[in-house]
Structure formats: C-alpha cells, structure tokens
Design a protein around this motif. Structure first.
Motif, PDB file in Angstrom:
ATOM      1  N   ILE A 131       0.836  -1.204   0.000  1.00 33.27           N
ATOM      2  CA  ILE A 131       0.000   0.000   0.000  1.00 33.27           C
ATOM      3  C   ILE A 131       0.870   1.253   0.000  1.00 33.27           C
ATOM      4  N   ASP A 132       0.565   2.176  -0.903  1.00 32.19           N
ATOM      5  CA  ASP A 132       1.199   3.489  -0.854  1.00 32.19           C
ATOM      6  C   ASP A 132       0.601   4.251   0.318  1.00 32.19           C
ATOM      7  N   VAL A 133       1.439   4.898   1.107  1.00 32.64           N
ATOM      8  CA  VAL A 133       0.938   5.638   2.271  1.00 32.64           C
ATOM      9  C   VAL A 133       0.063   6.816   1.841  1.00 32.64           C
ATOM     10  N   SER A 134       0.335   7.406   0.679  1.00 37.29           N
ATOM     11  CA  SER A 134      -0.426   8.594   0.243  1.00 37.29           C
ATOM     12  C   SER A 134      -1.282   8.259  -0.973  1.00 37.29           C
ATOM     13  N   HIS A 140      -3.714  12.506  -0.855  1.00 37.79           N
ATOM     14  CA  HIS A 140      -2.298  12.147  -0.978  1.00 37.79           C
ATOM     15  C   HIS A 140      -1.495  12.528   0.266  1.00 37.79           C
ATOM     16  N   THR A 141      -2.074  12.236   1.440  1.00 35.46           N
ATOM     17  CA  THR A 141      -1.340  12.443   2.691  1.00 35.46           C
ATOM     18  C   THR A 141      -1.076  11.077   3.321  1.00 35.46           C
ATOM     19  N   ASP A 142      -1.981  10.612   4.168  1.00 35.29           N
ATOM     20  CA  ASP A 142      -1.751   9.333   4.854  1.00 35.29           C
ATOM     21  C   ASP A 142      -2.924   8.364   4.694  1.00 35.29           C
ATOM     22  N   GLU A 143      -3.664   8.504   3.604  1.00 34.34           N
ATOM     23  CA  GLU A 143      -4.845   7.664   3.380  1.00 34.34           C
ATOM     24  C   GLU A 143      -4.512   6.174   3.376  1.00 34.34           C
ATOM     25  N   LEU A 183       4.447   1.503   1.510  1.00 33.32           N
ATOM     26  CA  LEU A 183       5.521   2.204   0.810  1.00 33.32           C
ATOM     27  C   LEU A 183       5.320   3.697   0.992  1.00 33.32           C
ATOM     28  N   SER A 184       6.413   4.411   1.257  1.00 39.10           N
ATOM     29  CA  SER A 184       6.303   5.839   1.511  1.00 39.10           C
ATOM     30  C   SER A 184       7.556   6.570   1.060  1.00 39.10           C
ATOM     31  N   SER A 185       7.384   7.820   0.706  1.00 38.01           N
ATOM     32  CA  SER A 185       8.539   8.676   0.444  1.00 38.01           C
ATOM     33  C   SER A 185       8.867   9.507   1.684  1.00 38.01           C
ATOM     34  N   ARG A 186       8.120   9.279   2.763  1.00 36.40           N
ATOM     35  CA  ARG A 186       8.267  10.078   3.983  1.00 36.40           C
ATOM     36  C   ARG A 186       8.902   9.267   5.107  1.00 36.40           C
ATOM     37  N   THR A 187       9.865   9.858   5.760  1.00 40.31           N
ATOM     38  CA  THR A 187      10.513   9.219   6.909  1.00 40.31           C
ATOM     39  C   THR A 187       9.805   9.665   8.192  1.00 40.31           C
ATOM     40  N   GLU A 188       8.518   9.358   8.283  1.00 42.18           N
ATOM     41  CA  GLU A 188       7.681   9.795   9.394  1.00 42.18           C
ATOM     42  C   GLU A 188       7.575   8.710  10.456  1.00 42.18           C
TER      43      GLU A 188
END
Length: 142
Positions: free
Chosen positions: A51-54, A59-62, A82-87
C-alpha cells in the motif's frame, strides 16, 4: 505468495506489478485507492497487501487508513506500506494496528533496489515487522 498492490499513481502501480511478477510473486489484484483496495482484498484474499501511504484524494496518509481497515477485517493479511516520507509517527500508527500482525514500512527509494523491496515483502509474508533503517525507528535493523 499472493499480493494486492494499492497505489494511486498508475505508472508506479504498473511498475510494481511488473517488478513483483518478474520475481515470481503472484499479483492477484491492483487498486488505485482506499475503497477499491478494500474490495480487491475482499475479492482475492491475498497474503500481503502493498500500500502506498499517500493515496487519493488527499495524498497524505490515506494508505494508513486503508491498512487499518484491512487489518480489522483480515487480520492475517500482511501489510507493506511504501512511503517517500521518513515519518516515525506513520510507522507508529502502522505497528500499533490491532489486532497485531506482520507489517512493514519501507521507503519508496527501495524501488531503486528491487531485491531490497522484495526481501522486505518476503519478511512481512513470513510474519515479521519490517521498518526501513533510514526511518530511525527504535529496533529497526541496521
């Protein structure tokens, strides 16, 4: 291993399907967003959902909401986000899902090394918690 790919960007969704299929992983369904993803999981009963995080529309955290809904309805299904964010907060939300189960949070930069991404997927399928080492999450492997 049977997987569903939930990714809002068509070209990336197609690339993921190709990448996994080339490595012998059966992609049993794809989806572009939350409801479509839930329907594909219900229809196909995969082992793991990528799952893409956005996801659309914001396109935030859905994708984390999608992961939560899948976990509540299908607790045995592994979740690889999968994410492009290191959150770290996103990671915490993922690993705190109830009931607990296998999950992973991997940065999209891993797409540059498909073997790393597939290794993370296989670990989630095996029941592990996988956190990308670049996140800085306590207990993440080096």
């Amino acid at each position: 291993m049977r997987i569903v790919v939930v990714e809002g960007t068509p070209s990336l969704r197609e690339a993921l399907v190709r990448l996994f299929a080339e490595r012998g992983i059966e992609v049993v369904g794809t989806a572009a967003g939350h409801l479509e993803g839930l329907n594909e999981v219900e229809r196909t009963r995969p082992d793991v959902v990528v799952i893409d995080v956005s996801l659309p529309p914001d396109h935030t955290d859905e994708g984390l909401g999608t992961a939560r809904a899948i976990r509540s309805r299908h607790p045995a299904v592994g979740l690889l986000v999968l994410s492009s964010r290191t959150e770290a907060g996103y990671v915490h939300r993922l690993v705190s899902l109830r009931p607990p189960g296998s999950a992973g949070y991997v940065l999209k930069e891993r797409l540059g090394d498909p073997d790393d991404l597939v290794a993370a997927l296989r670990r989630v399928h095996a029941g592990e918690i996988v956190i990308d080492p670049h996140i800085g999450w306590p207990g993440a492997p080096p």
